[in-house]
Design a protein around this motif. Structure first.
Motif, PDB file in Angstrom:
ATOM      1  N   PHE A 164      72.348  13.725 117.868  1.00  0.00           N
ATOM      2  CA  PHE A 164      72.740  13.233 119.123  1.00  0.00           C
ATOM      3  C   PHE A 164      71.865  13.721 120.260  1.00  0.00           C
ATOM      4  O   PHE A 164      71.107  14.476 120.017  1.00  0.00           O
ATOM      5  N   LYS A 165      71.954  12.860 121.426  1.00  0.00           N
ATOM      6  CA  LYS A 165      71.545  13.481 122.748  1.00  0.00           C
ATOM      7  C   LYS A 165      72.450  13.726 123.621  1.00  0.00           C
ATOM      8  O   LYS A 165      73.447  13.072 124.078  1.00  0.00           O
ATOM      9  N   LEU A 166      71.903  14.701 124.619  1.00  0.00           N
ATOM     10  CA  LEU A 166      73.112  15.023 125.943  1.00  0.00           C
ATOM     11  C   LEU A 166      72.132  14.387 127.086  1.00  0.00           C
ATOM     12  O   LEU A 166      71.335  14.599 127.246  1.00  0.00           O
ATOM     13  N   LYS A 167      73.168  13.563 127.437  1.00  0.00           N
ATOM     14  CA  LYS A 167      72.796  12.851 128.965  1.00  0.00           C
ATOM     15  C   LYS A 167      73.870  12.981 130.076  1.00  0.00           C
ATOM     16  O   LYS A 167      75.135  12.387 129.689  1.00  0.00           O
ATOM     17  N   ASN A 168      73.349  13.618 130.985  1.00  0.00           N
ATOM     18  CA  ASN A 168      74.558  14.207 131.943  1.00  0.00           C
ATOM     19  C   ASN A 168      75.555  14.818 131.517  1.00  0.00           C
ATOM     20  O   ASN A 168      75.405  15.666 130.742  1.00  0.00           O
ATOM     21  N   GLN A 169      76.527  13.902 131.330  1.00  0.00           N
ATOM     22  CA  GLN A 169      77.913  14.401 130.702  1.00  0.00           C
ATOM     23  C   GLN A 169      78.573  13.599 129.345  1.00  0.00           C
ATOM     24  O   GLN A 169      79.434  13.662 129.093  1.00  0.00           O
ATOM     25  N   ASN A 170      77.360  12.977 128.961  1.00  0.00           N
ATOM     26  CA  ASN A 170      77.542  12.135 127.599  1.00  0.00           C
ATOM     27  C   ASN A 170      77.135  12.796 126.686  1.00  0.00           C
ATOM     28  O   ASN A 170      75.969  13.097 126.663  1.00  0.00           O
ATOM     29  N   MET A 171      77.754  12.686 125.446  1.00  0.00           N
ATOM     30  CA  MET A 171      76.990  12.693 124.280  1.00  0.00           C
ATOM     31  C   MET A 171      76.864  11.650 123.553  1.00  0.00           C
ATOM     32  O   MET A 171      77.854  10.950 123.289  1.00  0.00           O
ATOM     33  N   GLU A 172      75.500  11.388 123.296  1.00  0.00           N
ATOM     34  CA  GLU A 172      75.355  10.165 122.656  1.00  0.00           C
ATOM     35  C   GLU A 172      74.889  10.430 121.230  1.00  0.00           C
ATOM     36  O   GLU A 172      74.099  11.125 121.024  1.00  0.00           O
ATOM     37  N   ILE A 173      75.977  10.000 120.229  1.00  0.00           N
ATOM     38  CA  ILE A 173      75.699  10.353 119.011  1.00  0.00           C
ATOM     39  C   ILE A 173      75.176   8.927 118.122  1.00  0.00           C
ATOM     40  O   ILE A 173      75.537   7.818 118.284  1.00  0.00           O
ATOM     41  N   TYR A 174      74.015   9.351 117.463  1.00  0.00           N
ATOM     42  CA  TYR A 174      73.371   8.310 116.669  1.00  0.00           C
ATOM     43  C   TYR A 174      73.705   8.242 115.165  1.00  0.00           C
ATOM     44  O   TYR A 174      73.649   7.540 114.568  1.00  0.00           O
ATOM     45  N   ALA A 175      73.939   9.771 114.789  1.00  0.00           N
ATOM     46  CA  ALA A 175      74.187   9.591 113.393  1.00  0.00           C
ATOM     47  C   ALA A 175      75.350  10.668 113.066  1.00  0.00           C
ATOM     48  O   ALA A 175      75.342  11.666 113.858  1.00  0.00           O
ATOM     49  N   VAL A 176      76.106  10.788 111.942  1.00  0.00           N
ATOM     50  CA  VAL A 176      77.084  11.691 111.614  1.00  0.00           C
ATOM     51  C   VAL A 176      76.966  11.999 110.010  1.00  0.00           C
ATOM     52  O   VAL A 176      76.320  11.489 109.465  1.00  0.00           O
ATOM     53  N   PRO A 177      77.678  13.231 109.808  1.00  0.00           N
ATOM     54  CA  PRO A 177      77.608  13.761 108.444  1.00  0.00           C
ATOM     55  C   PRO A 177      78.043  12.318 107.564  1.00  0.00           C
ATOM     56  O   PRO A 177      79.149  11.692 108.017  1.00  0.00           O
ATOM     57  N   THR A 178      77.639  12.072 106.457  1.00  0.00           N
ATOM     58  CA  THR A 178      78.138  10.981 105.619  1.00  0.00           C
ATOM     59  C   THR A 178      79.700  10.902 105.509  1.00  0.00           C
ATOM     60  O   THR A 178      80.091   9.968 105.287  1.00  0.00           O
ATOM     61  N   CYS A 232      82.012  11.648 107.550  1.00  0.00           N
ATOM     62  CA  CYS A 232      82.786  11.323 109.005  1.00  0.00           C
ATOM     63  C   CYS A 232      82.962   9.705 108.927  1.00  0.00           C
ATOM     64  O   CYS A 232      82.105   8.928 108.550  1.00  0.00           O
ATOM     65  N   ARG A 233      84.143   9.342 109.310  1.00  0.00           N
ATOM     66  CA  ARG A 233      84.565   7.950 109.664  1.00  0.00           C
ATOM     67  C   ARG A 233      84.362   7.625 111.031  1.00  0.00           C
ATOM     68  O   ARG A 233      84.619   8.583 111.897  1.00  0.00           O
ATOM     69  N   GLU A 234      83.851   6.638 111.299  1.00  0.00           N
ATOM     70  CA  GLU A 234      83.466   6.391 112.758  1.00  0.00           C
ATOM     71  C   GLU A 234      84.473   6.542 113.696  1.00  0.00           C
ATOM     72  O   GLU A 234      84.421   7.158 114.906  1.00  0.00           O
ATOM     73  N   GLU A 235      85.779   6.031 113.299  1.00  0.00           N
ATOM     74  CA  GLU A 235      86.880   6.121 114.328  1.00  0.00           C
ATOM     75  C   GLU A 235      87.315   7.596 114.777  1.00  0.00           C
ATOM     76  O   GLU A 235      88.220   8.026 115.435  1.00  0.00           O
ATOM     77  N   ASN A 236      86.945   8.443 113.797  1.00  0.00           N
ATOM     78  CA  ASN A 236      87.360   9.837 113.749  1.00  0.00           C
ATOM     79  C   ASN A 236      86.196  10.867 114.691  1.00  0.00           C
ATOM     80  O   ASN A 236      86.663  12.013 114.786  1.00  0.00           O
ATOM     81  N   ILE A 237      85.167  10.096 115.006  1.00  0.00           N
ATOM     82  CA  ILE A 237      84.083  11.101 115.417  1.00  0.00           C
ATOM     83  C   ILE A 237      84.376  11.946 116.808  1.00  0.00           C
ATOM     84  O   ILE A 237      84.170  13.130 116.839  1.00  0.00           O
ATOM     85  N   LYS A 238      85.242  11.117 117.643  1.00  0.00           N
ATOM     86  CA  LYS A 238      85.487  11.790 118.798  1.00  0.00           C
ATOM     87  C   LYS A 238      86.629  13.062 118.789  1.00  0.00           C
ATOM     88  O   LYS A 238      86.326  14.072 119.036  1.00  0.00           O
ATOM     89  N   GLU A 239      87.541  12.775 117.710  1.00  0.00           N
ATOM     90  CA  GLU A 239      88.569  13.794 117.474  1.00  0.00           C
ATOM     91  C   GLU A 239      87.803  14.957 116.778  1.00  0.00           C
ATOM     92  O   GLU A 239      88.093  16.408 117.008  1.00  0.00           O
ATOM     93  N   ILE A 240      86.588  14.767 115.918  1.00  0.00           N
ATOM     94  CA  ILE A 240      85.953  15.749 115.170  1.00  0.00           C
ATOM     95  C   ILE A 240      85.107  16.589 116.383  1.00  0.00           C
ATOM     96  O   ILE A 240      85.230  17.758 116.052  1.00  0.00           O
ATOM     97  N   ILE A 241      84.493  16.039 117.142  1.00  0.00           N
ATOM     98  CA  ILE A 241      83.769  16.741 118.419  1.00  0.00           C
ATOM     99  C   ILE A 241      84.870  17.521 119.218  1.00  0.00           C
ATOM    100  O   ILE A 241      84.455  18.685 119.414  1.00  0.00           O
ATOM    101  N   GLU A 242      85.950  16.965 119.322  1.00  0.00           N
ATOM    102  CA  GLU A 242      86.752  17.584 120.189  1.00  0.00           C
ATOM    103  C   GLU A 242      87.291  19.008 119.478  1.00  0.00           C
ATOM    104  O   GLU A 242      87.500  20.014 119.970  1.00  0.00           O
TER     105      GLU A 242
END
Ligand code: ADP
Ligand code: MG
Length: 582
Positions: free
Chosen positions: A480-494, A496-506
């Protein structure tokens, strides 16, 4: 062909607004600070819909002239500094000249203002950075600013605002900080036509009580110290009033609320052995220091500052608090006769060895009277013990049955001497926990690339935290990259399901924030929170192969009978036990 263009004003203002104004509470902070800088003695804050509909600040400060009202919406227009040297001698809250232009760029603003020595004032309306109306107005001394429909023209931002409850909490926090730092100013807060606070002019202690309730009265212990470089005063909460949550750590430097992990640690250190781990003491601390010895201009929201000598301040803070805890009989068996206020020669501070005041603390003293304070640590010890007793020799591969599932929750396996029940979610949690702990150690987590990068908006505090965890998250497979206040995620552990990413980060953030003490083992926490997020649920139907594989993976774990939280994973029912039922 030339391709570089200078962005139009309204675009560059909107970009700048992204940094200064993140949510309604940021506008509240900036406007309240402007009122303070205008030398007012009274401020009224009116809020509607958690600031999403209206934020109005009314002050009785110096007001603005007709041409200044227009100018104040130009970026980098300020009445507070004139040249670069002034940056090192800041005595006002504002100085960057960015707030008004930022606010006007992303909302609909109406301002009514009058200089004290004038008969009439000025009304001005500006929308999305464009002045729509200016006229003479009859208004009272001072300034009233209405900010309506914040982010009305930045839908991405508006949609990202949290619930009214959350946004209102942020506003209350900003109001509280400013109210604490300025007890000499009358302050009012009206939310959706209901008065929440009416704070009269008072002293610091009364202001704390007015904000936090009468019960604070008995729990506040005064602190005070004066040296040639600084003046420290305020209150700390008695150890027994420490809380399990953070939030009452107020630290003001020259009237400005500041976050500083290093100096915060000095406070925690002073309370060491007096409060259980994972509890946080209340603190209301004012530090006055020569503005030349600090740099405020390191952060757009000015929540962080740089001190010329943090180490000296750390020592002074820690010992001042310790001394107060001693003097007010909070710490038993103290010898505070040796506690003298100490004077520092700032010029020679580098070479000074600070003599730590010698307070004898009774290490066994615990105001909470708990037998053993840290229940987590005992669990942790358990976890570190390799324990495979449950998988004893009679459960070898060739004498166990095919696994079957009970109520989509448990896996049962019968063997020669009985039956084993496995809690499927906990078993999976343990497997994932050990897998991620390993990936973190080796830095070899597998990634899956996302088709479209996922962007998650985070608070500045969270962005910082994620920044600190970057290495670990990369090891797990997050790219991922951090831009201002955004976390731009390009890849996740295998896994992880896409719809859960936000929850996982939180979840990772929550875990990481649950203890911000310096040098805590963050990797274990990350592994734990990831395992928690990704483990199968308590109601998932499993195929026979899945059950077998889960069981085999569990057998390979270093600790196979306890989940990372210390709860049991398996239970054996021996034939002899079963016979008793018949
Ligand atoms: P800064 O506070 O950094 O100077 P702002 O953008 O917040 O920048 O404000 C720009 C200018 O507008 C201030 O310098 C001040 O002169 C004027 N101003 C803003 N709010 C008020 C107010 N409530 N009363 C008087 N002047 C104000
Ligand atoms: Mg300002």
């Amino acid at each position: 062909m030339d391709i570089i263009k200078i962005l139009p004003k309204h675009v560059s203002n909107q970009i700048a607004a992204g940094e200064v104004i993140q949510r309604p509470a940021s506008a509240v902070k900036e406007m309240l600070e402007n009122s303070l800088d205008a030398g007012c003695t009274e401020i009224k804050l009116l809020i509607k819909n958690a600031g999403k509909k209206l934020i109005q600040v009314v002050d009785n400060g110096c007001g603005m002239s007709k041409s200044d009202v227009r100018k104040c919406f130009i970026r980098h227009a300020t009445s507070k500094i004139e040249n670069a040297e002034d940056l090192f001698n800041i005595t006002s809250m504002g100085f960057r000249g960015e707030a008004m232009s930022s606010i006007a760029a992303i909302s609909q603003v109406e301002i009514n203002t009058k200089l004290t020595d004038q008969q009439t004032g000025t009304y001005l309306r500006i929308e999305g950075g464009k002045i729509e109306e200016v006229k003479e107005s009859s208004t009272t001394d001072g300034t009233s600013i209405k900010v309506k429909n914040i982010f009305y023209n930045v839908p991405a931002r508006r949609n990202f605002l949290k619930s009214d409850n959350v946004e209102m909490r942020h506003i209350l926090e900003e109001f509280t900080r400013i109210a604490l730092a300025n007890p000499n100013i009358k302050m009012q807060l009206v939310n959706d036509n209901k008065e929440l606070y009416h704070l009269p002019i008072s002293n610091f202690k009364k202001r704390i009580i007015n904000l936090f309730g009468n019960k604070k009265n008995e729990s506040l212990v005064p602190i005070s110290e004066k040296t040639s470089i600084l003046e420290l005063n305020g209150f700390i909460g008695k150890p027994e009033t420490a809380k399990k949550t953070r939030g009452e750590q107020y630290f003001f430097v020259n009237g400005r609320f500041i976050k500083n992990h290093y100096l915060q640690h000095a406070v925690f250190k002073a309370f060491e052995d007096l409060i259980p781990t994972k509890y946080f003491p209340s603190q209301f601390i004012n530090l006055k220091i020569d503005p030349k010895l600090i740099d405020i201009n390191i952060h757009p929201t000015k929540h962080e500052i740089k001190f010329e000598d943090e180490k000296a301040i750390y020592s002074i803070m820690k010992s001042t608090i310790k001394r107060s805890l001693g003097m007010f009989n909070i710490v038993p068996s103290l010898d505070f006769s040796q506690e003298n206020a100490f004077e520092l020669d700032f010029k020679n501070i580098e070479n000074t060895n600070f003599k730590q005041p010698t307070i004898k603390i009774d290490k066994n003293y615990n105001p909470f009277n708990h037998k053993k304070i840290d229940s987590v640590s005992s669990t942790k010890n358990n976890l570190d013990v390799k324990d495979n007793t449950l998988f004893d020799s009679d459960i070898s591969d060739n004498n166990i049955s095919i696994p079957f599932q009970i109520s989509n929750q448990f896996i049962a396996i019968s063997y020669k001497n009985g039956i084993k029940i496995i809690h499927q979610r906990r078993a999976h949690k343990r497997i994932l926990f050990e897998y991620y702990t390993n990936s973190l150690k080796k830095g070899n987590g597998k990634s899956q690339h996302l088709l479209f990068p996922k962007s998650i908006e985070l608070s500045l505090k969270e962005i910082n935290l994620i920044g600190n965890l970057k290495k670990d998250l990369n090891s797990l497979g997050f790219i991922f990259k951090l831009k201002n206040q955004n976390m731009e995620i390009y890849a996740v552990p295998t896994e992880c399901r896409e719809e859960n990413i936000k929850e996982i980060i939180e979840d990772i953030l929550n875990q990481a924030q649950s203890d911000l003490e310096i040098e805590v083992n963050q990797t274990k926490k990350i592994a734990k929170s990831l395992a928690k997020s990704l483990a199968i649920s308590n109601s998932k139907m499993l195929k026979t192969e899945e059950m077998s594989s889960l069981y085999n993976e569990l057998l390979k774990c270093k600790v196979s009978n306890l989940c990372p939280n210390g709860k049991s994973i398996t239970k054996n029912f021996k034939i002899d036990d079963l016979k008793k039922y018949f």
